[in-house]
Motif scaffolding. Structure first.
Motif, mmCIF file in Angstrom:
data_model
loop_
_atom_site.group_PDB
_atom_site.id
_atom_site.type_symbol
_atom_site.label_atom_id
_atom_site.label_comp_id
_atom_site.label_asym_id
_atom_site.label_seq_id
_atom_site.Cartn_x
_atom_site.Cartn_y
_atom_site.Cartn_z
ATOM 1 N N ASP A 33 8.327 8.396 2.809
ATOM 2 C CA ASP A 33 6.883 8.223 2.641
ATOM 3 C C ASP A 33 6.390 7.072 3.507
ATOM 4 N N ARG A 34 5.201 7.207 4.029
ATOM 5 C CA ARG A 34 4.626 6.145 4.865
ATOM 6 C C ARG A 34 3.885 5.145 3.983
ATOM 7 N N THR A 35 4.450 3.983 3.852
ATOM 8 C CA THR A 35 3.805 2.903 3.111
ATOM 9 C C THR A 35 3.631 1.717 4.045
ATOM 10 N N PHE A 85 -6.584 5.292 7.487
ATOM 11 C CA PHE A 85 -5.220 5.698 7.821
ATOM 12 C C PHE A 85 -5.156 7.187 8.172
ATOM 13 N N ILE A 86 -5.942 8.005 7.482
ATOM 14 C CA ILE A 86 -5.969 9.431 7.807
ATOM 15 C C ILE A 86 -6.588 9.649 9.180
ATOM 16 N N THR A 134 -8.155 4.340 2.566
ATOM 17 C CA THR A 134 -7.208 5.383 2.967
ATOM 18 C C THR A 134 -7.736 6.247 4.090
ATOM 19 N N TYR A 163 0.850 -1.196 0.000
ATOM 20 C CA TYR A 163 0.000 0.000 0.000
ATOM 21 C C TYR A 163 0.883 1.242 0.000
ATOM 22 N N ARG A 179 0.427 16.451 0.543
ATOM 23 C CA ARG A 179 1.324 15.743 -0.349
ATOM 24 C C ARG A 179 2.182 16.723 -1.134
ATOM 25 N N ILE A 202 -1.238 8.334 7.956
ATOM 26 C CA ILE A 202 -0.715 9.088 6.819
ATOM 27 C C ILE A 202 -1.298 10.494 6.885
ATOM 28 N N ARG A 203 -0.701 11.398 6.128
ATOM 29 C CA ARG A 203 -1.165 12.779 6.109
ATOM 30 C C ARG A 203 -2.294 12.938 5.091
ATOM 31 N N PRO A 242 0.270 5.705 -0.145
ATOM 32 C CA PRO A 242 -0.830 6.631 0.174
ATOM 33 C C PRO A 242 -1.710 6.963 -1.019
ATOM 34 N N PHE A 243 -3.016 6.783 -0.817
ATOM 35 C CA PHE A 243 -4.070 7.138 -1.762
ATOM 36 C C PHE A 243 -4.114 6.232 -2.994
#
Length: 321
Positions: free
Chosen positions: A230-232, A293-294, A290, A107, A305, A299-300, A109-110
Motif C-alpha cells: 500500500d502507498r502510505t 495524491f489522486i 487525498t 498518512y 481499493r 495513490i489509486r 489512503p483516504f
C-alpha cells in the motif's frame, strides 16, 4: 528511563498505539497528538529526552498519553530506537504500532475522507502483512524559512502545505532494495541541501518480541513477504523558522547520525541565504487532501481499493479477537 505519568494502561490487543521520542517539541506536540487521534491511534507512549520547554507538561495533561523521561544522550540510544524497543517489549507486543518522530505525521489512503485506521489494518491482516513502508514528504511553505513560524492554534498543514513532486513511486513501493538506491534520496532535503537524507521509512508494524528495529526505522529487518505494498506517506514538518537554532544545537550535541552532518548542511545553507525560500513552481505541489495524491497519481482512486466484502470479513475477524 523514569516514568512520569500514573495512568492505567489497559490490556487491549486491538488498540492501535504510537511510540515516539522528542525534545523541546511543545510547538508540534498538540497537533501531532490531535492528528493521530483523528487517524485512529488510541494510546501514545512518549519518551522525552531532556526537554526544557513545556513538552512534558503538555503530554501529561493529555488523555491516554504515557510519558517517560531520560537524560541519556540521543546518539547513545540508537537515535531513540532503544527507548522505543524497551517500551514496545512491554506495551507493544501483538499491537499495531506507529513508530514516529514528533515532526512526522502518518498518512494512509483516504484517511481524511472517513476511512478508518481499523479498516486499513484489516486490509493488511487479510493479506498477512505486518510491516508498512512509507515515503517521507518534506513539507514547506511558500515564504522564507525565517517567516515560517508555527504560532499556537495554527495548523502545521496550513503553514507548510507544499512538498516536492515525488519520483519513481512504482519502483519505491513495489520493490524493497536492501542496497541503497537513488530513489531513496529525493525531496526538498536533496534538492536544496544535497543532504543524504533517506525518505524510506517503516513506521507501522504489528510488533512481535523477535522484531528488530533499525535506527531511524529506515531499514527493514523482516521477511519481505510481510511487507505491505500500500502507498502510505509521512508528512515531514522539519522546515520551520526554528530550524536554524535546532541545527546549531544538534551540531553542538552531535546527537544525530554521522555527528549531525545533515544538520551542518542545513546550517551552512541557511547562513549562506538567510532568506531562502524552498517553493519552486516547477516541482512544488500543494497538499489539499487525498484528491491531491489522486490527481498526481500518487495513490489509486477509491474504486481500485480492495473489495468491500474482503475488508469487512477481515475487520470482523479483528473485532472478534
Amino acid at each position: 528511563m523514569e516514568r512520569l505519568d500514573n495512568l492505567a494502561i489497559p490490556d487491549r490487543a486491538d488498540e492501535i498505539r504510537c511510540f515516539f521520542c522528542g525534545r523541546n517539541e511543545a510547538r508540534r506536540l498538540p497537533e501531532f497528538l490531535e492528528y493521530h487521534r483523528r487517524l485512529g491511534v488510541e494510546r501514545f507512549f512518549f519518551v522525552d529526552n531532556g526537554s526544557t520547554d513545556e513538552s512534558v507538561e503538555i503530554a501529561l495533561a493529555e488523555e491516554a498519553v504515557h510519558v517517560w523521561s531520560t537524560e541519556q544522550p540521543y546518539q547513545e540510544s540508537r537515535f531513540g530506537v532503544d527507548w522505543q524497543e524497551a517500551l514496545l517489549q512491554r506495551f507493544g507486543v501483538g499491537h499495531w504500532c506507529l513508530l514516529l518522530d514528533l515532526d512526522e505525521f502518518f498518512y494512509f489512503p483516504f484517511c481524511d475522507q472517513g476511512r478508518r485506521f481499523e479498516e486499513f489494518i484489516a486490509t493488511l491482516e487479510a493479506t498477512g502483512r505486518s510491516v508498512v513502508k512509507s515515503m517521507m514528504l518534506d513539507m514547506y511553505s511558500d515564504r522564507s524559512l525565517g517567516e515560517t513560524t508555527l504560532h499556537p492554534g495554527r495548523s502545521i498543514f496550513e503553514l507548510c502545505p507544499y512538498f516536492d513532486r515525488p519520483r519513481h513511486l512504482d519502483l519505491f513501493f513495489t520493490r524493497d532494495f536492501q542496497r541503497l538506491q537513488r530513489i531513496y534520496f529525493q525531496g526538498l532535503r536533496r534538492r536544496v541541501f544535497s543532504a543524504a537524507a533517506m525518505v524510506r521509512k517503516y513506521p507501522l508494524v504489528r510488533y512481535s518480541k523477535d522484531m528488530c528495529l533499525s535506527p531511524g526505522h529506515h531499514h527493514l529487518h523482516a521477511d519481505v513477504r510481510n511487507l505491505a505494498r500500500d502507498r502510505t506517506f509521512i508528512f515531514h514538518f522539519k522546515f520551520l523558522s526554528t530550524l536554524r537554532e535546532y541545527a546549531r544545537e544538534s551540531i553542538d550535541r552531535g546527537c544525530h547520525w554521522n555527528a549531525s552532518a545533515e544538520y551542518q548542511d542545513y546550517l551552512d545553507g541557511i547562513e549562506r541565504d538567510p532568506a531562502m525560500n524552498f517553493h519552486d513552481p516547477r516541482v512544488s505541489i500543494r497538499f489539499r487532501g487525498t484528491e491531491t495524491f489522486i490527481e498526481h497519481r500518487m495513490i489509486r482512486p477509491l474504486g481500485r481499493r480492495r473489495g468491500a466484502a474482503e475488508v469487512t470479513a477481515a475487520l470482523l475477524r479483528r473485532i472478534m479477537k
